[in-house]
Scaffold this motif. Structure first.
Motif, short mmCIF file in Angstrom:
data_model
loop_
_atom_site.label_atom_id
_atom_site.label_comp_id
_atom_site.label_asym_id
_atom_site.label_seq_id
_atom_site.Cartn_x
_atom_site.Cartn_y
_atom_site.Cartn_z
N SER A 51 40.34 53.75 39.72
CA SER A 51 39.48 52.93 38.85
C SER A 51 39.45 53.50 37.44
N ILE A 52 39.35 54.81 37.34
CA ILE A 52 39.36 55.46 36.02
C ILE A 52 40.70 55.23 35.32
N ALA A 53 41.78 55.36 36.09
CA ALA A 53 43.12 55.12 35.52
C ALA A 53 43.26 53.67 35.07
N PHE A 54 42.68 52.74 35.84
CA PHE A 54 42.71 51.32 35.48
C PHE A 54 41.98 51.08 34.17
N TRP A 55 40.83 51.75 33.98
CA TRP A 55 40.09 51.61 32.72
C TRP A 55 40.93 52.09 31.55
N ILE A 56 41.55 53.25 31.69
CA ILE A 56 42.36 53.79 30.60
C ILE A 56 43.54 52.86 30.29
N TRP A 57 44.06 52.19 31.31
CA TRP A 57 45.21 51.28 31.14
C TRP A 57 44.79 49.98 30.48
N VAL A 58 43.76 49.32 31.01
CA VAL A 58 43.28 48.04 30.45
C VAL A 58 41.76 48.10 30.32
N PRO A 59 41.25 48.77 29.29
CA PRO A 59 39.81 48.98 29.16
C PRO A 59 38.98 47.71 29.02
N ASP A 60 39.53 46.68 28.36
CA ASP A 60 38.75 45.45 28.19
C ASP A 60 38.50 44.75 29.52
N ILE A 61 39.53 44.62 30.35
CA ILE A 61 39.37 44.00 31.66
C ILE A 61 38.48 44.87 32.55
N ALA A 62 38.65 46.19 32.45
CA ALA A 62 37.84 47.10 33.26
C ALA A 62 36.37 47.00 32.89
N LEU A 63 36.06 46.86 31.60
CA LEU A 63 34.66 46.74 31.17
C LEU A 63 34.04 45.46 31.72
N ILE A 64 34.77 44.35 31.63
CA ILE A 64 34.26 43.08 32.17
C ILE A 64 34.02 43.21 33.67
N LEU A 65 34.96 43.83 34.37
CA LEU A 65 34.82 44.05 35.81
C LEU A 65 33.61 44.93 36.10
N PHE A 66 33.42 45.97 35.29
CA PHE A 66 32.29 46.88 35.46
C PHE A 66 30.96 46.15 35.30
N LEU A 67 30.87 45.29 34.29
CA LEU A 67 29.64 44.54 34.06
C LEU A 67 29.35 43.59 35.23
N CYS A 68 30.39 42.92 35.73
CA CYS A 68 30.20 41.98 36.85
C CYS A 68 29.78 42.73 38.12
N ILE A 69 30.46 43.83 38.40
CA ILE A 69 30.13 44.61 39.59
C ILE A 69 28.73 45.21 39.48
N SER A 70 28.39 45.69 38.30
CA SER A 70 27.07 46.28 38.09
C SER A 70 25.97 45.24 38.28
N ALA A 71 26.20 44.02 37.78
CA ALA A 71 25.20 42.95 37.95
C ALA A 71 24.97 42.67 39.43
N TYR A 72 26.04 42.62 40.19
CA TYR A 72 25.91 42.39 41.64
C TYR A 72 25.20 43.57 42.31
N HIS A 73 25.63 44.78 41.96
CA HIS A 73 25.07 45.98 42.59
C HIS A 73 23.60 46.16 42.24
N PHE A 74 23.26 46.00 40.96
CA PHE A 74 21.87 46.18 40.54
C PHE A 74 20.96 45.09 41.12
N SER A 75 21.53 43.92 41.38
CA SER A 75 20.71 42.82 41.92
C SER A 75 20.13 43.17 43.30
N THR A 76 20.75 44.12 44.00
CA THR A 76 20.23 44.50 45.32
C THR A 76 18.89 45.21 45.22
N ASP A 77 18.49 45.60 44.02
CA ASP A 77 17.16 46.21 43.84
C ASP A 77 16.06 45.25 44.25
#
Length: 306
Positions: free
Chosen positions: A97-123
């Motif tokens: 995942s870290i290597a993926f961010w370094i390779w395509v940081p813009d797509i990785a950031l969007i993916l991070f935000l989407c995953i975080s929204a789903y993960h944080f929603s479990t609160d």
């Protein structure tokens, strides 16, 4: 030490009482931070970055310290060989995942935000329907884009994005914020019409999250939510299921915290630039992305089995 004291205090008594303490403390700190912001009290971004790095290390890491125990309950770890396999796969997902961010940081950031929204929603999976809690989580993540777009541009470019890509992501965050807010407000209006009533503190927590996302410095907003609300509540939920106290979980996490500090020192020696705050910011979030991928996949399996 104050934050660890809060974790220990919250770990005593019923889970509902402990969560209430976390909510009350979070609201109190956010209120003070908002008043300081509105009073134009200077909180230098360099200082905020350093505090965030320390807070994520000492308070964020403990909330994933029980992942190995969770894996045992899912029968992913039943022997020494399966334990080695689990740790290898867990670490490989984080590294890739870290290597993926370094390779395509813009797509990785969007993916991070989407995953975080789903993960944080479990609160709020106990108190809110799926779409409503995802809406709230999306709003709290994307709220900083409303008033702090310039700050976010600086942050995102520090995370290896180009300025153009950063601006596109910020525009998407602004749209997502309003959509998430509308979905959440629809739920709140429907809730006010039904007989079911939640506590005043629950409503206060939701409002604080929304106002914090708009008013506070983005790093400060994220740090307060992640370290004072999400992490301790998540740790408490898992601790209850596994019959492990918050105190014990923190003790378990200490070796991981020490190891992280050692690895961070090594990475700093290898990749450091002349700007300490940029290095801290970059590797905090890229590292969080890697760990979040492994952690979230495991917790998703755990929640699916509930």
């Amino acid at each position: 030490m104050l934050f660890y004291a809060l974790y220990f205090l919250g770990g005593n008594g019923l889970p509902e009482v402990s969560k209430l303490r976390y909510t009350q403390f979070y609201i109190s700190v956010c209120t003070l931070a908002a008043l300081a912001t509105l009073a134009n009290i200077n909180m230098a971004s360099d200082n905020v970055t350093i505090v965030l790095a320390l807070a994520v290390t000492f308070l964020g890491l403990p909330h994933g310290a029980l992942d190995f125990a969770v894996a045992k309950t899912l029968n992913l770890v039943t022997s020494v060989s399966s334990a080695i396999r689990f740790v290898t796969i867990y670490s490989a997902i984080a590294a890739l995942s870290i290597a993926f961010w370094i390779w395509v940081p813009d797509i990785a950031l969007i993916l991070f935000l989407c995953i975080s929204a789903y993960h944080f929603s479990t609160d709020w999976r106990v108190t809110m329907p799926f779409l409503s809690r995802v809406g709230l989580a999306s709003a709290l993540l994307c709220g900083p884009s409303i008033l702090y777009s310039a700050t976010l541009t600086d942050i995102f470019t520090a995370l290896l994005l180009t300025t153009q890509a950063a601006n596109w992501v910020i525009q998407g965050m602004q749209i997502t914020f309003y959509i998430g807010l509308c979905v959440f407000l629809y739920f709140a209006i429907q809730l006010s019409r039904c007989k079911k009533r939640l506590s005043v503190w629950q409503y206060s927590e939701w409002l604080t999250l929304l106002f914090s996302s708009i008013i506070l410095n983005p790093l400060l907003h994220f740090g307060l939510y992640f370290c004072l609300l999400h992490s301790p509540k998540h740790l408490l939920d898992i601790g209850v299921k596994l019959h492990v106290s918050v105190k014990h979980a923190i003790v378990i996490s200490l070796p991981f915290v020490i190891l992280t500090l050692v690895l961070a020192a090594g990475l700093y020696e290898l990749f450091a630039s002349s700007e300490l705050n940029v290095d801290l910011l970059r590797w905090i979030f890229i590292g969080l992305f890697g760990l979040t991928m492994s952690h979230m996949l495991l917790i998703h399996l755990w929640h699916s089995g509930d």
